[in-house]
Design a protein around this motif. Structure first.
Motif, PDB file in Angstrom:
ATOM      1  N   THR A 160       1.135  -0.732   0.157  1.00 18.41           N
ATOM      2  CA  THR A 160       0.053   0.156   0.412  1.00 18.41           C
ATOM      3  C   THR A 160       1.007   1.235  -0.022  1.00 18.41           C
ATOM      4  OG1 THR A 160      -0.017   0.178   2.321  1.00 18.41           O
ATOM      5  CG2 THR A 160      -0.948  -0.840   1.279  1.00 18.41           C
ATOM      6  N   GLU A 199       5.287  -7.401   3.629  1.00 20.23           N
ATOM      7  CA  GLU A 199       3.966  -8.208   3.893  1.00 20.23           C
ATOM      8  C   GLU A 199       3.621  -8.490   2.774  1.00 20.23           C
ATOM      9  OE1 GLU A 199       2.177  -7.639   6.860  1.00 20.23           O
ATOM     10  OE2 GLU A 199       3.530  -5.791   7.505  1.00 20.23           O
ATOM     11  N   ARG A 201      -0.275 -10.196   2.580  1.00 21.41           N
ATOM     12  CA  ARG A 201      -0.908  -8.646   2.595  1.00 21.41           C
ATOM     13  C   ARG A 201      -1.319  -8.376   0.347  1.00 21.41           C
ATOM     14  NH1 ARG A 201      -5.865  -6.522   3.199  1.00 21.41           N
ATOM     15  NH2 ARG A 201      -5.811  -4.231   2.586  1.00 21.41           N
ATOM     16  N   ASP A 230      -3.402 -11.376  -0.321  1.00 23.60           N
ATOM     17  CA  ASP A 230      -4.937 -10.815  -0.438  1.00 23.60           C
ATOM     18  C   ASP A 230      -5.292  -9.435  -1.505  1.00 23.60           C
ATOM     19  OD1 ASP A 230      -4.839 -12.148   1.252  1.00 23.60           O
ATOM     20  OD2 ASP A 230      -4.478 -10.944   3.130  1.00 23.60           O
ATOM     21  N   SER A 262       6.421 -11.667   5.662  1.00 19.38           N
ATOM     22  CA  SER A 262       5.119 -11.434   6.509  1.00 19.38           C
ATOM     23  C   SER A 262       4.722 -11.884   7.607  1.00 19.38           C
ATOM     24  CB  SER A 262       4.680 -12.956   4.705  1.00 19.38           C
ATOM     25  OG  SER A 262       3.978 -13.442   4.767  1.00 19.38           O
ATOM     26  N   ASP A 285      -8.924  -2.343   5.262  1.00 18.72           N
ATOM     27  CA  ASP A 285      -7.916  -2.392   5.510  1.00 18.72           C
ATOM     28  C   ASP A 285      -6.484  -1.888   5.397  1.00 18.72           C
ATOM     29  OD1 ASP A 285      -9.019  -4.650   7.375  1.00 18.72           O
ATOM     30  OD2 ASP A 285     -10.300  -5.531   5.313  1.00 18.72           O
ATOM     31  N   ARG A 289      -2.607  -3.320   7.616  1.00 23.25           N
ATOM     32  CA  ARG A 289      -1.291  -3.798   7.855  1.00 23.25           C
ATOM     33  C   ARG A 289       0.202  -2.694   7.935  1.00 23.25           C
ATOM     34  NH1 ARG A 289      -1.537  -9.366   5.048  1.00 23.25           N
ATOM     35  NH2 ARG A 289      -3.612  -9.954   5.890  1.00 23.25           N
ATOM     36  N   ASP A 292      -6.729 -10.920   8.102  1.00 28.20           N
ATOM     37  CA  ASP A 292      -7.079  -9.637   9.037  1.00 28.20           C
ATOM     38  C   ASP A 292      -7.072  -8.626  10.138  1.00 28.20           C
ATOM     39  OD1 ASP A 292      -6.629  -8.619   5.809  1.00 28.20           O
ATOM     40  OD2 ASP A 292      -8.627  -8.969   5.389  1.00 28.20           O
ATOM     41  N   HIS A 343      -4.080  -8.726  11.726  1.00 29.59           N
ATOM     42  CA  HIS A 343      -3.309  -7.230  11.249  1.00 29.59           C
ATOM     43  C   HIS A 343      -3.896  -6.721  11.868  1.00 29.59           C
ATOM     44  CE1 HIS A 343      -0.044  -8.804   8.813  1.00 29.59           C
ATOM     45  NE2 HIS A 343      -1.011 -10.129   8.779  1.00 29.59           N
TER      46      HIS A 343
END
Length: 492
Positions: free
Chosen positions: A82, A155, A158, A161, A185, A310, A314, A335, A338
């Motif tokens: 992200t 991560e 993530r 996901d 991770s 979300d 993370r 989730d 996290h």
């Protein structure tokens, strides 16, 4: 006890770490830094909030202290899922690279390509990016990855996901096979394990704690609620959320409220502000500048409540969060780990509430299987209004849910209920006059005859002998009778 001075880091890095106020490494840092400095691949598995970012940032700065960056060819690459996490890695790099001459570039969405291209053209030692924006620059011909010496995937679960695994595989293939890979991770799904087996060479595996565990510093509380109607769930949960915040009072100095959907994030934030709670939303549909400003306000304490999707679950390092609220039970069990990991960080204690309704049972079962224990159930501090009030509220809601009829449809409804007004409005004038002439007639028992011509009395009177309106059945035109006669004569 292990100290940072025992890990083999460079003197400038150690000075920056000391200036940041750190002396003792976390378990993941103590386990990952020495093999990373030796040039080995590292597979680090640790729950969120254990210091994974410094586990790769510190050895990278030490290893890159020698050498020089070339235009459009970064020497190292850090991939984050992200924008917020990528920006956080960049902040860590700035903190620990003080005193060194290393350069960095941050490639994330929401920032113009031109500014990022200018940084890449000058040459950077560390390139921090999200997968999508990195590939955008590569496809534009503005970036070469053949000079990458160290590659970090942060991560990774993530990334899975969010659907970035195909992009990650492509980026791996664009980098030299001689690179060093640091892979971190919190959980190890089968797909993540496949990637590590394919692209990591004999990695040093550091697993600090059992996978998918939650920190012992976090007090977990499950608040269950059964709404009287399914469509009242969201409203009731907002009431419960405010009741918990009011009950915990000063203990709840700040909090992150997690929702599953972006639209719910906006609704909850608006509701909290309406009831006097200092809250702001953050999710992927907001401008990057707004997301950054909201996060900074929450970090410096000027914002008390952060309502998030979300995107904030993370990796974000917000060191002092007292509470986490799962307004919605996460549909992905990982989730949950996290989300609640945003509190109870760096040895501090925290509280994590989860508000659940009956439809969340299957998700709760998955979470409890993942963490290996049930979530302790707590009291629901919100008492619904009294039964009488509930009935009135439900009646009012039911009235609101009914479709609004137009005046024309209401008029028709009234006419159908009143037999005296059920006659069609299109009767011929002479028929109406004939019916009016017959109106005063009553039978021997006093029953009133129907106003309709040709209709039977609807009361208890006898047969209606009044005049009727003649139709085709009472009077057959002669030309039709003639046609019948002609047909009969022809037939016999």
């Amino acid at each position: 006890m292990t100290k940072f001075t025992d890990l083999g880091l460079g003197p400038k890095v150690l000075k920056a770490v000391e200036a940041a106020g750190y002396d003792t490494p976390t378990p993941i840092q103590a386990g990952a830094i020495p093999p990373a400095l030796e040039g080995r691949d590292v597979l680090g598995i640790a729950q969120t909030g254990t210091g994974k970012t410094a586990s790769f940032t510190l050895p990278m700065i030490t290893m890159l202290s020698k050498g020089r960056a070339r235009a459009r060819m970064p020497r190292s690459l850090v991939l984050a899922p992200t924008r917020e996490l990528a920006a956080q890695v960049a902040e860590n790099f700035d903190t620990y690279a003080q005193g060194s001459k290393l350069t960095k570039a941050l490639l994330i969405g929401g920032v113009s390509f031109k500014e990022q291209e200018q940084l890449i053209d000058r040459g950077v030692d560390v390139l921090i990016a999200t997968p999508g924006r990195l590939l955008d620059h590569f496809e534009r011909g503005k970036l070469l990855l053949t000079g990458v010496q160290v590659m970090v995937v942060d991560e990774a679960d993530r990334m899975l996901d969010m659907g970035f695994i195909p992009d990650i595989e492509r980026i791996f293939e664009l980098t030299p096979f001689t690179r060093q890979t640091l892979f971190f991770s919190a959980t190890m799904a089968p797909e993540i394990e496949r990637i590590t087996n394919k692209f990591l060479s004999n990695p040093e595996k550091i697993e600090v704690e059992r996978q998918n565990t939650t920190s012992e510093t976090i007090t977990q509380i499950l608040v269950k609620h059964t709404p009287k109607r399914r469509d009242m769930s969201a409203k009731d949960k907002r009431e419960i959320l405010r009741a918990i915040i009011e009950r915990d009072a000063e203990a709840c100095k700040n909090a992150i409220v997690f929702c599953n959907r972006k639209v719910e994030v906006d609704v909850v934030a608006k509701s909290m502000k309406k009831h006097g709670l200092d809250a702001a939303p953050i999710h992927g549909d907001l401008d990057q500048s707004q997301r950054t400003a909201t996060l900074n306000a929450f970090r410096d304490g000027s914002l008390r409540f952060l309502v998030a999707s979300d995107v904030a679950a993370r990796g974000l390092d917000i060191p002092d969060v007292s509470h986490v609220f799962n307004f919605d039970v996460p549909s992905h069990s990982e989730d949950y780990v996290h989300r609640i990991g945003r509190t109870g960080r760096a040895g501090k204690t925290g509280v994590a509430y989860t508000i659940a309704v009956p439809s969340d049972e299957k998700y709760l079962d998955g979470i409890e299987r993942l963490i290996g224990k049930p979530i302790p159930e707590g009291d629901n501090p919100w008492t619904p209004p009294g039964r009488r009030g509930d009935d009135a509220q439900e009646k009012e809601a039911a009235e609101d849910d009914k479709p609004k009829r137009t005046s024309r449809s209401r008029s028709r409804s009234r006419k159908s209920e009143d037999p005296q007004q059920a006659a069609p409005e299109t009767n011929a004038p002479d028929a109406e006059a004939e019916v009016r002439d017959a109106e005063p007639a009553r039978d021997a028992r006093g029953g009133r005859r129907s106003r309709r011509g040709g209709g039977d009395d609807r009361g208890r009177g006898g047969r209606d002998d009044g005049p009727r309106v003649k139709g085709l059945g009472d009077h057959v035109p002669s030309f039709i009778e003639m046609s019948f006669e002609d047909r009969l004569s022809e037939a016999g």
